[in-house]
Design a protein around this motif. Structure first.
Motif, mmCIF file in Angstrom:
data_model
loop_
_atom_site.group_PDB
_atom_site.id
_atom_site.type_symbol
_atom_site.label_atom_id
_atom_site.label_comp_id
_atom_site.label_asym_id
_atom_site.label_seq_id
_atom_site.Cartn_x
_atom_site.Cartn_y
_atom_site.Cartn_z
ATOM 1 N N LEU A 172 22.055 -14.762 56.733
ATOM 2 C CA LEU A 172 21.995 -15.891 55.802
ATOM 3 C C LEU A 172 21.594 -17.172 56.522
ATOM 4 O O LEU A 172 20.718 -17.912 56.065
ATOM 5 C CB LEU A 172 23.356 -16.062 55.125
ATOM 6 N N PHE A 173 22.223 -17.414 57.671
ATOM 7 C CA PHE A 173 21.881 -18.620 58.430
ATOM 8 C C PHE A 173 20.528 -18.467 59.127
ATOM 9 O O PHE A 173 19.858 -19.470 59.395
ATOM 10 C CB PHE A 173 22.973 -18.927 59.449
ATOM 11 N N ALA A 174 20.133 -17.226 59.409
ATOM 12 C CA ALA A 174 18.810 -17.005 59.994
ATOM 13 C C ALA A 174 17.704 -17.407 59.023
ATOM 14 O O ALA A 174 16.643 -17.894 59.439
ATOM 15 C CB ALA A 174 18.653 -15.547 60.406
ATOM 16 N N LYS A 175 17.929 -17.197 57.733
ATOM 17 C CA LYS A 175 16.965 -17.637 56.727
ATOM 18 C C LYS A 175 16.811 -19.157 56.772
ATOM 19 O O LYS A 175 15.692 -19.673 56.704
ATOM 20 C CB LYS A 175 17.414 -17.192 55.335
ATOM 21 N N CYS A 176 17.930 -19.845 56.867
ATOM 22 C CA CYS A 176 17.906 -21.314 56.969
ATOM 23 C C CYS A 176 17.171 -21.748 58.233
ATOM 24 O O CYS A 176 16.374 -22.682 58.220
ATOM 25 C CB CYS A 176 19.335 -21.846 56.947
ATOM 26 N N PHE A 177 17.436 -21.040 59.334
ATOM 27 C CA PHE A 177 16.778 -21.360 60.603
ATOM 28 C C PHE A 177 15.271 -21.128 60.513
ATOM 29 O O PHE A 177 14.471 -21.918 61.039
ATOM 30 C CB PHE A 177 17.390 -20.512 61.722
ATOM 31 N N LYS A 205 30.894 -11.337 41.889
ATOM 32 C CA LYS A 205 31.258 -10.216 42.757
ATOM 33 C C LYS A 205 30.022 -9.480 43.280
ATOM 34 O O LYS A 205 30.059 -8.895 44.367
ATOM 35 C CB LYS A 205 32.163 -9.253 42.012
ATOM 36 N N HIS A 206 28.927 -9.517 42.528
ATOM 37 C CA HIS A 206 27.713 -8.858 42.992
ATOM 38 C C HIS A 206 27.130 -9.575 44.208
ATOM 39 O O HIS A 206 26.581 -8.937 45.106
ATOM 40 C CB HIS A 206 26.672 -8.810 41.871
ATOM 41 N N TYR A 207 27.255 -10.901 44.227
ATOM 42 C CA TYR A 207 26.780 -11.657 45.384
ATOM 43 C C TYR A 207 27.634 -11.354 46.609
ATOM 44 O O TYR A 207 27.120 -11.162 47.712
ATOM 45 C CB TYR A 207 26.800 -13.155 45.081
ATOM 46 N N LEU A 208 28.950 -11.298 46.418
ATOM 47 C CA LEU A 208 29.833 -10.974 47.533
ATOM 48 C C LEU A 208 29.631 -9.538 48.006
ATOM 49 O O LEU A 208 29.729 -9.249 49.203
ATOM 50 C CB LEU A 208 31.290 -11.198 47.126
ATOM 51 N N ALA A 209 29.328 -8.642 47.070
ATOM 52 C CA ALA A 209 29.165 -7.237 47.426
ATOM 53 C C ALA A 209 27.933 -7.000 48.287
ATOM 54 O O ALA A 209 27.916 -6.070 49.100
ATOM 55 C CB ALA A 209 29.080 -6.387 46.164
ATOM 56 N N HIS A 210 26.911 -7.870 48.147
ATOM 57 C CA HIS A 210 25.690 -7.625 48.920
ATOM 58 C C HIS A 210 25.875 -7.932 50.403
ATOM 59 O O HIS A 210 25.018 -7.586 51.218
ATOM 60 C CB HIS A 210 24.521 -8.426 48.328
ATOM 61 N N PHE A 211 27.006 -8.578 50.761
ATOM 62 C CA PHE A 211 27.299 -8.799 52.183
ATOM 63 C C PHE A 211 27.753 -7.509 52.865
ATOM 64 O O PHE A 211 27.826 -7.454 54.089
ATOM 65 C CB PHE A 211 28.369 -9.884 52.342
ATOM 66 N N PRO A 237 33.317 -4.396 58.798
ATOM 67 C CA PRO A 237 33.479 -5.262 59.980
ATOM 68 C C PRO A 237 32.192 -5.483 60.760
ATOM 69 O O PRO A 237 32.053 -6.491 61.463
ATOM 70 C CB PRO A 237 34.515 -4.508 60.831
ATOM 71 N N LEU A 238 31.254 -4.550 60.631
ATOM 72 C CA LEU A 238 29.960 -4.707 61.298
ATOM 73 C C LEU A 238 28.922 -5.350 60.393
ATOM 74 O O LEU A 238 28.178 -6.246 60.814
ATOM 75 C CB LEU A 238 29.453 -3.337 61.767
ATOM 76 N N LEU A 239 28.875 -4.916 59.121
ATOM 77 C CA LEU A 239 27.811 -5.367 58.223
ATOM 78 C C LEU A 239 28.011 -6.793 57.741
ATOM 79 O O LEU A 239 27.043 -7.560 57.634
ATOM 80 C CB LEU A 239 27.729 -4.422 57.018
ATOM 81 N N VAL A 240 29.250 -7.173 57.426
ATOM 82 C CA VAL A 240 29.503 -8.516 56.888
ATOM 83 C C VAL A 240 29.093 -9.609 57.882
ATOM 84 O O VAL A 240 28.390 -10.562 57.508
ATOM 85 C CB VAL A 240 30.978 -8.658 56.456
ATOM 86 N N PRO A 241 29.516 -9.529 59.171
ATOM 87 C CA PRO A 241 29.046 -10.553 60.115
ATOM 88 C C PRO A 241 27.525 -10.579 60.248
ATOM 89 O O PRO A 241 26.929 -11.659 60.370
ATOM 90 C CB PRO A 241 29.714 -10.157 61.436
ATOM 91 N N LEU A 242 26.875 -9.405 60.219
ATOM 92 C CA LEU A 242 25.415 -9.370 60.312
ATOM 93 C C LEU A 242 24.755 -10.035 59.112
ATOM 94 O O LEU A 242 23.757 -10.754 59.256
ATOM 95 C CB LEU A 242 24.940 -7.917 60.437
ATOM 96 N N GLU A 243 25.308 -9.805 57.928
ATOM 97 C CA GLU A 243 24.743 -10.430 56.723
ATOM 98 C C GLU A 243 24.936 -11.943 56.739
ATOM 99 O O GLU A 243 24.070 -12.693 56.284
ATOM 100 C CB GLU A 243 25.388 -9.825 55.476
#
Length: 297
Positions: free
Chosen positions: A200-205, A175-181, A190-196
């Motif tokens: 996440l994919f930006a790190k991969c990029f 739950k701590h991992y999910l909470a950091h989103f 609704p704004l923060l979750v899509p940005l997080e």
């Protein structure tokens, strides 16, 4: 016919990307949409061969170097010697100075992956500096090249790290991992979750492009300088030497820089991988709990 062959050879030499791009050796027809724009899948290429060679070299030589000890007595059997000393120093540095500050108690869980990704990328980078392609062309093949100059290769490395981040974040953090989103108030989710998620994919990029672009740029510059050197053959002696001497000196300097970049980019990829893994599995929620308890008291 002879004139056309000479023109074709000259055109190949004039293309600096000829020694950088992937050269398929074995292909199979397959339609995977955007992943196969030419309708074929490359089963074996010069870059795939170099990755296989890198893996084989690591499998054959690393255990041999690591097992080599200074003596057979109780103390000597614990002291590495020769190249094994360098390997142990690198492994110790990656564990204590790179992995442990980011991963904490999970260091030993991920250190084997971190060591593997560092030495594999480093070996690929160094093999890419060897002049294998001109030698292999004499046998009618095109081998050599730097596999990390292929964005599909670096993207695969980054995707492996992304899977480890998400899987172990859910498994170890829960739950701590999910909470950091959603690091802010719930009504901003609704704004923060899509940005997080985008982050996440930006790190991969970032992992993908950083390694790919740096390795490709250096080899492109070397290829261009080599093209200048080859073009001096059609010039006069004076003008040709005036171009050839600074070109050779510049190529030597760039080659030395490429050796440094080979180590640097392997380290940066490993460092960022460790940092991203640490952000996914290490949560300092205990510190926040202590702070709240102190405030309540």
């Amino acid at each position: 016919g002879e004139t056309r062959d000479v023109m074709t050879l000259a055109a190949a030499q004039a293309n600096p990307l000829e020694h950088i791009v992937q050269h398929p050796l074995v292909t199979r027809p397959m339609d995977l949409g955007l992943f196969t724009p030419k309708g074929v899948v490359t089963v074996l290429s010069d870059q795939i061969v170099m990755m296989m060679v890198a893996a084989l070299l690591l499998i054959l030589f690393v255990p041999r170097f690591v097992r080599k000890r200074k003596g057979t007595d109780e103390i000597g059997s614990r002291v590495p010697t020769g190249f094994g000393n360098l390997l142990e120093t690198l492994c110790q540095y990656l564990r204590e100075e790179v992995a442990r500050p980011a991963l904490g108690e999970y260091t030993d869980r991920f250190i084997k992956y971190i060591w593997s990704i560092f030495f594999f990328i480093l070996t690929i980078n160094l093999l890419g500096l060897l002049p294998i392609a001109p030698i292999s062309q004499a046998a009618g093949l095109h081998l050599g090249g730097t596999a990390t100059g292929n964005i599909w290769v670096t993207g695969t490395f980054a995707a492996m790290t992304l899977v480890l981040m998400v899987w172990n974040g859910l498994r170890l953090g829960g739950k701590h991992y999910l909470a950091h989103f959603c690091p802010g108030p719930l009504w901003l989710s609704p704004l923060l979750v899509p940005l997080e998620i985008v982050g996440l994919f930006a790190k991969c990029f970032a992992l993908t492009v950083r390694l790919f672009a740096n390795m490709l740029a250096g080899h492109t510059l070397l290829a261009v300088l080599l093209g200048f050197l080859l073009s001096t053959g059609s010039m006069g002696i004076g003008l040709g030497m005036g171009i050839a001497i600074p070109t050779v000196l510049g190529s030597v300097a760039i080659m030395l820089l490429e050796i440094f970049v080979a180590f640097l980019q392997a380290f940066i990829f490993t460092f960022l991988t460790t940092l991203f893994l640490g952000q996914s599995v290490v949560f300092h929620h205990d510190d926040h709990d202590d702070h709240h308890e102190a405030a309540a008291a």
